[in-house]
Design an enzyme around this catalytic site. Structure first.
Site, PDB file in Angstrom:
ATOM      1  N   ASP A 156      24.889 -35.723 -22.854  1.00  0.00           N
ATOM      2  CA  ASP A 156      24.242 -34.503 -22.380  1.00  0.00           C
ATOM      3  C   ASP A 156      24.063 -33.480 -23.500  1.00  0.00           C
ATOM      4  O   ASP A 156      24.720 -33.523 -24.534  1.00  0.00           O
ATOM      5  CB  ASP A 156      25.093 -33.846 -21.295  1.00  0.00           C
ATOM      6  N   HIS A 313      28.999 -35.979 -24.276  1.00  0.00           N
ATOM      7  CA  HIS A 313      28.028 -34.997 -24.754  1.00  0.00           C
ATOM      8  C   HIS A 313      27.630 -35.175 -26.213  1.00  0.00           C
ATOM      9  O   HIS A 313      28.420 -35.647 -27.037  1.00  0.00           O
ATOM     10  CB  HIS A 313      28.589 -33.584 -24.581  1.00  0.00           C
TER      11      HIS A 313
END
Length: 438
Positions: A156, A313
């Site tokens: 992400d 992430h």
């Protein structure tokens, strides 16, 4: 956090801007016009120096997008967006936004949850991690992958300006992933976004400004999706068909708007908490333990009947370094590590039919990339340096966390880089430098 909050004195501002001016002078001669050229840079300081990219600059000058790093609203002159929003009105359920802005934008629902029914009529993930919609006609969220002993692999909050070493690592291991990109980051770092497509990764929507989606009004939810999709189309030439809600915050109203725009909702089963490291009481050792716990579950046969997804992430150096650190162990524990689209046999990941993902069987047999007919857009300018636009945060929690902290979109013309443009570029670098010091 916002750039002004980083400074505690005018002296600090002056010192930082002087440093940034010297830094920009040292990097301005470098060619920053193509994805291939940008991908060769491995010094994060150079990677995160602002650059000019004409298609994005022209779109911003023409007011085709909302301001970056602010909650998106439909641009008043955008008749296409207005028409599209009107066309989906009948598909939006009568579910009010949750909480009260501005607190709710960053996850403060304290004035709302006490009166929200315990039965969770809206299938609100933030309330009880509901992933099977209660509104008829909506598909379930993808929280696990169907293939046994398989990890749905994705990251992400990109594109991060300093991700080249990480993407090089993925390429060296012939490993593809699903990249959930924030629209404002795409506008800030367009060439970095292009690399995902060039390297064969799958690109999904992670909204325009990374806010809690259930806090937004209907038109704001629509705009957060619409302009993120438009940003990816502008920069890469493709339009995604998948999305992941920031912080997992989704309910049936938000799902319905996403579904009306052709977006599949992807969640996760496990959270690495890499995005929270250094905040509250979360340490790097906690993140390590979360990775190790997932690996142990895989080794113990937890995923023998169906695979799983863990939230990770591209947010900063630590989160990317953790992915590299644990990759070999994940590879040994799981039979297969694949992008979300591959895990679910979504061989057409974009609206455009000229690009395909391999099926799961193709991928695990060694065909990790299918030839693409989508040419990457080019800068279209003869010079590569220019002004930055603005800086913002893609915080990984309701209280803190930062994105790359700098930006690369130009202003209306290169002439603007002589004055305010260079100041903006300096501010962009300051944001990045202060992030490194934090």
């Amino acid at each position: 956090m916002r750039l002004p909050s980083l400074f505690t004195s005018q002296a600090a501002v002056n010192s930082a801007l002087i440093a940034s001016t010297l830094f920009i002078s040292s990097t301005s001669a470098q060619d920053r016009t193509t994805e291939q050229g940008e991908a060769q840079i491995t010094d994060p300081n150079q990677e995160c120096a602002p650059y000019y990219y004409q298609p994005v600059s022209a779109a911003i000058a023409a007011n085709e997008f909302p301001p970056i790093w602010t909650v998106a609203t439909i641009v008043s002159s955008d008749t296409n967006a207005q028409a599209k929003y009107q066309s989906i009105q009948s598909q939006i359920p009568n579910i009010p936004p949750k909480g009260t802005q501005p607190a709710s934008l960053m996850g403060d629902f304290s004035n709302f949850t006490p009166t929200y029914p315990s039965s969770d009529p809206d299938c609100w993930w933030t309330f009880d991690q509901c992933t099977t919609p209660k509104l008829a006609g909506l598909p379930p969220d993808l929280a696990v992958v169907p293939e046994p002993d398989t990890l749905g692999y994705g990251f992400d909050d990109g594109p991060n300006c300093s991700h080249n070493v990480f993407y090089n690592f993925l390429s060296q291991n012939n490993q593809k992933a699903t990249m959930f990109y924030i629209g404002s980051n795409v506008m800030d770092w367009p060439l970095e976004a292009q690399r995902a497509l060039a390297d064969g990764h799958e690109i999904c929507v992670h909204t325009w400004a990374h806010r809690y989606m259930t806090a937004l009004t209907n038109d704001e939810v629509f705009a957060e999706f619409y302009y993120k999709m438009e940003a990816i189309k502008l920069v890469t030439g493709v339009t995604p068909t998948c999305w992941r809600p920031p912080f997992g915050d989704v309910d049936d109203r938000v799902r319905a708007i996403a579904h009306a725009l052709g977006l599949r909702t992807i969640i996760w089963k496990y959270d690495s908490n890499d995005w929270r490291a250094g905040t509250g009481n979360i340490t790097s050792a906690n993140v390590d333990q979360n990775y190790e716990d997932l690996i142990t579950r895989a080794q113990n046969g937890t995923f023998a009947s169906a695979g799983t997804i863990m939230l990770t992430h591209e947010l900063n150096n630590f989160t990317m370094s953790e992915a590299v650190k644990f990759y070999a162990q994940l590879k040994a524990a799981f039979k297969y590590i694949v992008p979300m689209g591959v895990a679910t046999n979504q061989t057409q990941p974009y609206v455009e039919t000229t690009y395909s993902l391999p099926s799961f069987e193709q991928y695990i047999s060694g065909t990790t990339t299918i030839s693409s007919g989508v040419p990457l857009p080019t800068d279209g300018s003869s010079s590569s340096t220019g002004s930055g636009s603005s800086s913002g945060s893609s915080s990984g929690s309701s209280s803190s966390g930062t994105s790359s902290g700098s930006s690369s979109t130009g202003t209306a013309s290169k002439a603007s880089s002589d004055g305010l443009g260079m100041l903006a570029a300096g501010a962009a670098f300051v944001g990045f430098a202060m992030k490194l010091l934090a």
